[in-house]
Design an enzyme around this catalytic site. Structure first.
Site, short mmCIF file in Angstrom:
data_model
loop_
_atom_site.label_atom_id
_atom_site.label_comp_id
_atom_site.label_asym_id
_atom_site.label_seq_id
_atom_site.Cartn_x
_atom_site.Cartn_y
_atom_site.Cartn_z
NE ARG A 58 -3.53 -2.29 2.78
CZ ARG A 58 -3.36 -3.13 2.94
NH1 ARG A 58 -2.21 -3.79 3.92
NH2 ARG A 58 -3.87 -4.20 3.42
CE LYS B 92 -6.97 -1.13 4.52
NZ LYS B 92 -7.86 -0.96 3.42
CG HIS C 255 -5.49 2.02 -5.28
ND1 HIS C 255 -5.77 3.57 -5.17
CD2 HIS C 255 -7.02 0.76 -6.08
CE1 HIS C 255 -6.87 3.80 -6.65
NE2 HIS C 255 -7.72 2.29 -7.32
NE ARG D 173 -3.46 -3.04 -0.68
CZ ARG D 173 -2.81 -3.87 -0.55
NH1 ARG D 173 -1.24 -4.19 -0.76
NH2 ARG D 173 -3.76 -4.57 0.26
CG HIS E 109 -5.89 -8.53 1.14
ND1 HIS E 109 -6.32 -8.91 -0.25
CD2 HIS E 109 -6.02 -6.96 1.04
CE1 HIS E 109 -5.99 -8.06 -1.25
NE2 HIS E 109 -5.61 -6.82 -0.55
CE1 TYR F 260 -6.29 -7.48 -7.45
CE2 TYR F 260 -6.66 -8.41 -5.10
CZ TYR F 260 -6.28 -7.54 -5.84
OH TYR F 260 -5.69 -6.09 -5.34
#
Length: 313
Positions: free
Chosen positions: A153, A181, A255, A258, A281, A290
């Protein structure tokens, strides 16, 4: 652009009578949305969509996304009302859904073109009126290489320290520790191309430190901003927008690189679990998006290649 935003905020305050909090929030949204955009030529529907895409990637709440979209539409409407623009660029802007949204990606050859152009600019020969590449030019190229190679990110790139390279500041480890995150730490790999690029950047990095002589220990950030401090995510976004927009490919936000990296890894044969770990994730549900991208590409290839696909109809 800055003057137009100020004029719109004054209109909201004095004519529409909006609350101070609303005016302040709209002002923050617009200034962030047009960071690095100096003229109204940069106010396009594609740019507005990229702003919202970035907000989704950043994990902003639905209410925040709706407010950002409203501020962009309202700003465009005011510019039309005052005769500055003939058409509101954001009139068709919709608040994006925060799930099951197909990400915008570049093909492998398109990203290759962007990276090659950035690399060439960072290694150009001096000429009349051009002293040659600066540390900033090298930094911009290397940031692009790192973003695509690792799929991290933009906030993780900006937050990385020199010592996060292998735990001792050595690009030869071919790994970078990032904090994602939820303050979760992970280590992402990269290849020899990025290793060489990082060596070049570290060799000139001191050239972007303040003249007062800030040491590596005092300023640990891997990538530095114009004033010698840790680079801001908005600066990285500007670099990516300019690099993609100037390379003849669809302009994307960080992103987007990414997403492009994740898609390339999947196309190369990796499974979703690997992509989940690479991107950091927490839930596989986030990574599942995806598979939709892969399905769309499969449909295109099938229609072109299979004799019974109906492509000749």
């Amino acid at each position: 652009m800055a003057g137009a935003i100020d004029g719109y905020l004054e209109y909201l305050d004095l004519v529409k009578g909006r609350s101070a909090n609303t005016v302040r929030a709209y002002g923050a949204d617009l200034r962030a949305a047009f960071e690095g955009v100096r003229t109204l030529d940069g106010f396009t529907l594609d740019h507005c969509r990229d702003v919202l895409d970035w907000a989704v990637e950043n994990g902003d709440a639905k209410a925040t996304l709706a407010r950002i979209a409203s501020s962009l539409r309202g700003f465009g409407s005011w510019l039309v009302h005052t005769g500055v623009l003939q058409v509101n660029p954001a009139a068709g802007l919709q608040t994006p859904k925060t799930s099951r949204t197909l990400p915008r990606v570049l093909r492998e050859d398109q990203v290759g073109g962007v990276l090659e152009q950035a690399r060439a600019h960072a290694h150009r020969e001096p000429s009349e009126g051009d002293p040659g590449p600066t540390p900033k030019d090298i930094r911009d190229w290397v940031m692009l290489e790192v973003l695509y190679a690792t799929g991290i990110r933009v906030s993780e790139l900006a937050g990385a320290d020199v010592e996060d390279l292998g735990g001792n500041g050595d690009p030869g480890s071919r790994s970078l520790r990032v904090v994602g995150k939820g303050d979760k730490t992970r280590v992402v790999p990269f290849g020899p191309t990025v290793e060489a690029a990082l060596h070049e950047w570290l060799a000139v990095r001191a050239g972007m430190l303040p003249a007062s002589g800030v040491t590596r220990a005092a300023q640990p950030a891997l990538f530095l901003g114009a004033r010698g401090g840790r680079i801001d995510v908005r600066q990285v976004r500007t670099v990516v927008h300019r690099a993609t927009g100037g390379a003849g490919v669809p302009e994307i936000a960080p992103h987007g690189l990414r997403h492009s990296a994740a898609t390339a890894v999947l196309d190369g044969g990796a499974d979703l679990r690997v992509v989940q770990q690479l991107l950091g994730h927490t839930s596989m549900n986030t990574t599942q998006i995806y598979t939709h991208v892969g399905t769309e590409r499969l449909r295109v290839v099938y229609k072109r290649a299979h004799p019974r696909s109906g492509s000749q109809d």
